[in-house]
Scaffold this active site. Sequence first.
Site, short mmCIF file in Angstrom:
data_model
loop_
_atom_site.label_atom_id
_atom_site.label_comp_id
_atom_site.label_asym_id
_atom_site.label_seq_id
_atom_site.Cartn_x
_atom_site.Cartn_y
_atom_site.Cartn_z
N ASP A 98 0.96 -1.00 -0.05
CA ASP A 98 -0.16 0.12 -0.05
C ASP A 98 0.94 1.21 0.05
O ASP A 98 1.89 1.04 0.56
CB ASP A 98 -0.85 0.09 1.22
CG ASP A 98 -2.45 0.33 0.94
OD1 ASP A 98 -2.34 1.52 0.52
OD2 ASP A 98 -3.18 -0.48 1.38
N ASP A 200 -3.09 4.85 -2.15
CA ASP A 200 -4.22 5.31 -1.18
C ASP A 200 -4.83 6.64 -1.51
O ASP A 200 -3.75 7.37 -1.97
CB ASP A 200 -3.80 5.16 0.28
CG ASP A 200 -4.76 5.68 1.27
OD1 ASP A 200 -5.67 4.70 1.41
OD2 ASP A 200 -4.63 6.54 2.03
N GLU A 257 -6.54 3.96 -5.47
CA GLU A 257 -7.87 4.17 -4.91
C GLU A 257 -8.24 5.49 -5.34
O GLU A 257 -7.69 6.66 -4.71
CB GLU A 257 -7.69 4.02 -3.41
CG GLU A 257 -8.95 3.96 -2.86
CD GLU A 257 -8.99 4.41 -1.23
OE1 GLU A 257 -10.00 4.24 -0.63
OE2 GLU A 257 -8.06 5.19 -0.80
N HIS A 330 -11.12 -3.81 3.08
CA HIS A 330 -11.01 -3.27 4.52
C HIS A 330 -11.81 -2.01 5.25
O HIS A 330 -11.79 -1.76 6.30
CB HIS A 330 -9.67 -3.11 4.98
CG HIS A 330 -9.09 -1.82 4.26
ND1 HIS A 330 -8.84 -1.89 2.95
CD2 HIS A 330 -8.47 -0.67 4.72
CE1 HIS A 330 -8.30 -0.74 2.46
NE2 HIS A 330 -8.25 -0.08 3.64
N ASP A 331 -12.42 -1.30 3.95
CA ASP A 331 -13.35 0.00 4.35
C ASP A 331 -14.79 -0.36 4.11
O ASP A 331 -15.76 0.40 4.47
CB ASP A 331 -13.09 0.89 3.23
CG ASP A 331 -11.28 1.64 3.75
OD1 ASP A 331 -11.19 1.42 4.71
OD2 ASP A 331 -10.89 2.00 2.60
#
Length: 567
Positions: A98, A200, A257, A330-331
């Site tokens: 990430d 991210d 993202e 994970h969100d």
Amino acid sequence: MEKKWWQKEVIYQIYPKSFYDSNNDGIGDIKGITQKLDYLQSLGITMVWICPIYQSPMADNGYDISDYYQLNPEFGEMKDLDELIEKAQEKGIKIVLDLVINHTSDEHPWFQDLLANPETSKYRDYYILKSGKDGQPPTNWRSVFGGSVWEPLKNTDEYYFHSFDIKQPDLNWENKEVREELYEMVNYWLEKGIAGFRVDAITFIKKDQSYDNLPADGVDGLVKCTKKARNQPGIEDFLHELKDETFSKYDCVTIGEAPGVPYEQYSDYIGDNGYFSMIFDFRYADLDVASGSEWFKRVDWDVLGLKKLIFTSQKEIQKAGWGANFLENHDQNRSISKYIKEEENRHFYSATMLGAMFFYLRGTPFIYQGQEIGMTNFERESIEEFDDISSIDQYYRSMKEGFSAEEALRFINLRSRDNSRTPFHWNDKKYGGFSEAKPWLGMNENYKMINAEQQEQDPDSILQFYKEIIQVRQVSEASDCLIYGEIEPILEEHPTIVAYKRKLNNEEVVCYFNFSSECQKVDFDFNNFDVLLNNYKEEKETIFEQTYSLKPYQALVLQKKGASNHE
Ligand code: NOJ
Ligand code: CA
């Protein structure tokens, strides 16, 4: 589109804190991932994306980095990561990390220096500092995790900017020095031999330089910062430069993202000369809440609506380039709990139908840990049981907006990011075999029924079916068509069937997914097709009639007979 190696991958997302704890301190770690490589290999995935493992005070579980070059000791040492990369490679699995470059932690030495010397620090221009207006913060923008984006810089009349939490100050991308520091760091990791990055919150790096107020959109008198701090004009210069200085020097994969990008701009992001290999489109993952980040503004939806979102997304991505398809991360809350509304309909058939439906869309599929065994949401009884900063913010904000404590708890139970962050269910032993110590986050007791070990032994489990889904995409007669073929929606107006074709030259794969607990008739010339995948396994050999009734939550994938499987 020219073929790229990353189109073929199947990516498994690991939330390291909750995957596997190798040293029994209740926290998952890098060695834990290495120890589970056999499991990942037998699943059939080819690449792993690991959420942040860098040095961090963990206010946002690693998305708050205090040293880009060190690992969080709770996760392990650099030699553990080197070992993971090497062992994974031996098994044909690539590692993606990430990349969090919109913000650092407030405990990063740059920010610490700024706090210590607010007037003279050489890092003043590394962050975004502004003076207040009449005792008020510089603007009325609300951060993604609630409250103002501005936090007073101690002992000064200035404020610093944070799109996310107070502990995540945004970096000042207008400053070339900052950008250069970041590029150097990105290249350091790419040199290390990772396959690439998931990038991210990248659409936040450019802020509207006017720093104007906007009309409030909540009782707090604030307005979502995304209108002024996400996907703003001028971001293209930063993104081109980022790519030129880093990614384009390596044959790496980049997964952006990139929320908030209008479809008209998709080709800038994922086109031939795009900033990234692929990006996530959140429109259908967020179909049940207003603009993704307002969990207390629930939106009612039906299958037809879901389908329209999926197909619009697929068509737009097909025009522009390549997509990153996912059901969970994970969100997000767990997909079976989100997309299958009634509890009694959450079972093998609906879980496998969902799995296959998203898997054969055009793009690279991502599986989030636990999705492959059908892990579910975990309902908590009080706000104290939540860890996620966003859940805590949404709880209090919804009460300020007039909802009762009970309603507030319901909203976060439905949507909390902690739903997907509970430790992985490895077996039915204490703590689901995740650890021998009490895990950092409470876990769902249903690990006794839903766990990997039990599903490994059961040929009719969700896990075994996921293996089949993956095999069909990766190593079947229909692989090329399922990977590179065009997508064409069918039965677009049907209220409960999601269906599409994949086509490559004279090859054709047709996919039907019944999103209802009732049988649904379809007219189709089954004689010309072979069954590639069917979650009603006993039916495999059946000769289908011209009109066929799809069973409840059936997934049926068919390949046209006689087409050559070569381009
Ligand atoms: C998106 C990440 O996926 C999320 O977990 C994080 O909280 C924010 N970006 C801020 O980094
Ligand atoms: Ca551990």
